[in-house]
Scaffold this active site. Structure first.
Site, mmCIF file in Angstrom:
data_model
loop_
_atom_site.group_PDB
_atom_site.id
_atom_site.type_symbol
_atom_site.label_atom_id
_atom_site.label_comp_id
_atom_site.label_asym_id
_atom_site.label_seq_id
_atom_site.Cartn_x
_atom_site.Cartn_y
_atom_site.Cartn_z
ATOM 1 N N SER A 1 -8.318 -14.691 23.171
ATOM 2 C CA SER A 1 -9.018 -15.866 22.608
ATOM 3 C C SER A 1 -8.471 -16.357 21.574
ATOM 4 C CB SER A 1 -10.548 -15.346 22.366
ATOM 5 O OG SER A 1 -11.105 -14.809 23.448
HETATM 6 N N1 SAH Z 1 -11.299 -9.395 24.189
HETATM 7 C C1 SAH Z 1 -10.350 -9.876 24.930
HETATM 8 C C2 SAH Z 1 -10.508 -11.147 25.766
HETATM 9 C C3 SAH Z 1 -9.879 -11.107 27.072
HETATM 10 S S1 SAH Z 1 -10.273 -12.322 28.121
HETATM 11 C C4 SAH Z 1 -8.927 -10.005 24.053
HETATM 12 O O1 SAH Z 1 -9.256 -9.728 22.715
HETATM 13 O O2 SAH Z 1 -7.804 -10.224 24.180
HETATM 14 C C5 SAH Z 1 -11.643 -11.462 29.113
HETATM 15 C C6 SAH Z 1 -11.187 -10.206 29.915
HETATM 16 O O3 SAH Z 1 -12.544 -9.957 30.686
HETATM 17 C C7 SAH Z 1 -10.240 -10.487 30.873
HETATM 18 O O4 SAH Z 1 -9.238 -9.350 30.473
HETATM 19 C C8 SAH Z 1 -10.765 -10.197 32.139
HETATM 20 O O5 SAH Z 1 -10.001 -9.304 33.195
HETATM 21 C C9 SAH Z 1 -11.964 -9.335 31.701
HETATM 22 N N2 SAH Z 1 -13.175 -9.360 32.749
HETATM 23 C C10 SAH Z 1 -13.715 -10.080 33.553
HETATM 24 N N3 SAH Z 1 -14.609 -9.451 34.125
HETATM 25 C C11 SAH Z 1 -14.815 -8.374 33.618
HETATM 26 C C12 SAH Z 1 -15.967 -7.371 34.085
HETATM 27 N N4 SAH Z 1 -17.081 -7.632 35.087
HETATM 28 N N5 SAH Z 1 -15.640 -6.266 33.557
HETATM 29 C C13 SAH Z 1 -14.631 -5.923 32.620
HETATM 30 N N6 SAH Z 1 -13.860 -6.865 32.371
HETATM 31 C C14 SAH Z 1 -13.892 -8.038 32.882
#
Ligand code: SAH
Length: 216
Positions: free
Chosen positions: A61
């Site tokens: 993000s």
């Molecule tokens: N907090 C992260 C943001 C990553 S984007 C950072 O600091 O980089 C969101 C992430 O959520 C993605 O990697 C995606 O694969 C994950 N995601 C989506 N649905 C999910 C679920 N049901 N359980 C766990 N992770 C999930």
């Protein structure tokens, strides 16, 4: 590239002018080396004012959104925090600077493995990570003082509200695929109180209590 200069600029041009005030949050952003969480070929954009692609078509993000969500959690240093969507691990590292215990769940195994290597390399020992559907929460370690969901969901996953402590806070982007509202939900004795913070755009939360589409 002088990442330290870029990092300082990120804090002073993107976070502080937009209203990030919490001193400890600001210090964590000065400290955590965001470029280390980003694929090498994209590191030139590590401190830029937008999300950057990581593995599996996901994104890290925008710095301001990470800071805003972190500030909304109102951490004192003692909380047990659950993050859904480990992704690059950057948000988890920021949380680990600000609180005692961080639990983080990622649905993509390859992404999670890569991130665990990075976090291990940086020496974080207060982050516990697992691969799975984060919409189910992490019952073994519940209840949590805070829960942060870093992917977009059309509704609040029920297990997360159940695994939140009373007076605990849940921060998540709620809404449609391409536009959501960053929302803070507080668990009260007799129900939930919800505050809308601002519009935002996240990748989808795919799971039993999020979006069903396996191709998302
Ligand atoms: N907090 C992260 C943001 C990553 S984007 C950072 O600091 O980089 C969101 C992430 O959520 C993605 O990697 C995606 O694969 C994950 N995601 C989506 N649905 C999910 C679920 N049901 N359980 C766990 N992770 C999930």
């Amino acid at each position: 590239m002088d990442y330290e200069v870029l990092r300082k600029r990120m804090v002073e041009e993107q976070l502080i002018p937009r209203g990030i005030k919490n001193k400890k949050v600001i210090d964590a952003f000065y400290k955590v080396e965001r470029h280390k969480f980003i694929p090498e070929d994209l590191r030139a954009s590590a401190y830029a004012d937008f999300p950057v692609p990581i593995l599996e078509g996901q994104t890290i993000s925008q710095p301001y959104i990470v800071a805003l969500m972190t500030e909304c959690l109102e951490l004192t240093g003692q909380e047990k925090v659950l993050e859904i969507g480990t992704g690059s691990g950057y948000q988890a590292a920021i949380l680990a600077e600000l609180t005692k215990e961080v639990y983080s769940i990622e649905r993509f195994e390859s992404l999670s493995k890569n991130t665990q290597e990075i976090l291990k390399g940086l020496g974080y020992s207060n982050i516990k990570i697992k691969v799975g559907d984060g919409t189910l929460g992490w019952p073994e370690f519940a209840p949590f003082d805070r829960i942060i969901v870093t992917a977009a969901t059309p509704k609040v996953p029920l297990p997360l509200t159940e695994q939140l402590k009373e007076s605990g806070k849940l921060v998540l982007p709620l809404g449609e695929s391409f536009s959501q509202v960053l929302t803070v939900i507080e668990k009260k004795k007799d129900g939930f109180e919800s505050i809308e913070i601002c519009g935002c755009v996240f990748v989808p939360l795919v799971g039993k209590y999020g979006w069903q589409d396996k191709n998302a």
